[in-house]
Design an enzyme around this catalytic site. Structure first.
Site, PDB file in Angstrom:
ATOM      1  N   GLY A  47       2.791  -2.406 -59.772  1.00 25.95           N
ATOM      2  CA  GLY A  47       3.086  -1.010 -60.077  1.00 25.95           C
ATOM      3  C   GLY A  47       1.789  -0.241 -60.277  1.00 25.95           C
ATOM      4  N   GLN A  52      -3.676   6.462 -63.349  1.00 32.44           N
ATOM      5  CA  GLN A  52      -4.624   5.359 -63.156  1.00 32.44           C
ATOM      6  C   GLN A  52      -5.632   5.633 -62.050  1.00 32.44           C
ATOM      7  OE1 GLN A  52      -1.333   2.215 -63.120  1.00 32.44           O
ATOM      8  NE2 GLN A  52      -3.037   1.085 -64.010  1.00 32.44           N
ATOM      9  N   CYS A 101      -2.344  -5.426 -66.533  1.00 33.22           N
ATOM     10  CA  CYS A 101      -2.460  -4.049 -66.063  1.00 33.22           C
ATOM     11  C   CYS A 101      -3.726  -3.911 -65.234  1.00 33.22           C
ATOM     12  CB  CYS A 101      -2.512  -3.096 -67.261  1.00 33.22           C
ATOM     13  SG  CYS A 101      -2.659  -1.360 -66.805  1.00 33.22           S
ATOM     14  N   LEU A 102      -3.627  -3.193 -64.125  1.00 30.90           N
ATOM     15  CA  LEU A 102      -4.807  -2.993 -63.279  1.00 30.90           C
ATOM     16  C   LEU A 102      -5.912  -2.241 -64.016  1.00 30.90           C
ATOM     17  CD1 LEU A 102      -3.034  -2.064 -59.915  1.00 30.90           C
ATOM     18  CD2 LEU A 102      -4.124  -4.236 -60.493  1.00 30.90           C
ATOM     19  N   HIS A 143       6.481  -0.219 -68.449  1.00 28.01           N
ATOM     20  CA  HIS A 143       5.022  -0.310 -68.404  1.00 28.01           C
ATOM     21  C   HIS A 143       4.430   0.868 -67.622  1.00 28.01           C
ATOM     22  CE1 HIS A 143       1.102  -2.622 -67.893  1.00 28.01           C
ATOM     23  NE2 HIS A 143       0.986  -1.653 -67.006  1.00 28.01           N
ATOM     24  N   GLU A 144       4.990   1.125 -66.433  1.00 28.95           N
ATOM     25  CA  GLU A 144       4.424   2.186 -65.588  1.00 28.95           C
ATOM     26  C   GLU A 144       4.627   3.564 -66.219  1.00 28.95           C
ATOM     27  OE1 GLU A 144       2.373   1.455 -63.436  1.00 28.95           O
ATOM     28  OE2 GLU A 144       2.889  -0.664 -63.404  1.00 28.95           O
ATOM     29  N   HIS A 147       2.194   4.717 -68.837  1.00 32.48           N
ATOM     30  CA  HIS A 147       0.941   5.321 -68.374  1.00 32.48           C
ATOM     31  C   HIS A 147       1.039   6.849 -68.365  1.00 32.48           C
ATOM     32  CE1 HIS A 147      -1.562   1.903 -67.205  1.00 32.48           C
ATOM     33  NE2 HIS A 147      -0.532   1.340 -66.609  1.00 32.48           N
TER      34      HIS A 147
HETATM   35 NI    NI Z   1      -0.633  -0.716 -66.030  1.00 34.61          NI
END
Ligand code: NI
Length: 179
Positions: A47, A52, A101-102, A143-144, A147
């Protein structure tokens, strides 16, 4: 299409509340989504949220379409673009599980999430999305969308004895990317 650098935790842009999208089916919106798709694919993520890549809009993409090597026990999540989302918990049951998480590369932590949710929003053409989700699907959506409210998963970790580096916690996964 443009591959974007993914912002890392510590960047103040990840702490903002994202703005709602006001115009659907525009070239700018489609371009943003294509960039996000490509950036997520290269990073091998499940995701990605627009903040981000430094775009302060309420746009998230997620989905695997198949089993993700890094989450071998997780059921597939439909590939989705979700805009201006809202999440409503269904019941008060929470489930704890590992997340990455990225924007927090190399780490994993156990995060409590609602077990079952209803999520609503729009697709890129302005069509309504209204789904009930549970398990890994529900976790990815929460989670997404976090953000978009300036929340990164470490902010939700309750037990820091279950937060650490992938190479230490899960050496068998350490050759995989995060998120
Ligand atoms: Ni993330």
């Amino acid at each position: 299409m443009t591959l974007h650098t993914i912002l890392k935790m510590g960047d103040p842009r990840l702490l903002l509340t994202a703005q709602p999208v006001t115009a659907f089916d525009t070239p700018e919106l489609h371009r943003l989504i294509e960039d996000m798709r490509e950036t997520m694919a290269v990073a091998n993520g499940a995701g990605l949220a627009a903040p981000q890549i430094g775009v302060n809009l309420q746009v998230v993409i997620f989905g695997t379409g198949a089993v993700v090597p890094r989450y071998p026990d997780a059921e597939p999540v439909p590939r989705t673009v979700l805009i201006n989302p809202t999440i409503t918990p269904m019941g008060d049951e929470e489930i704890e599980d590992w997340e990455g998480c990225l924007s927090v590369p190399g780490m994993r932590g156990v995060v409590p999430r609602w077990a079952r949710i209803r999520y609503q929003g729009f697709d890129p053409l302005g069509g309504v999305i209204d789904r009930v989700a549970e398990g890994f699907h529900a976790r990815v959506v929460q989670h997404e969308c976090d953000h978009l409210w300036g929340k990164l998963y470490p902010m939700r970790v309750r037990d820091f004895s279950r937060f650490g580096f992938i190479e230490v916690l899960f050496p068998e996964l350490s050759d995989q990317a995060d998120d």
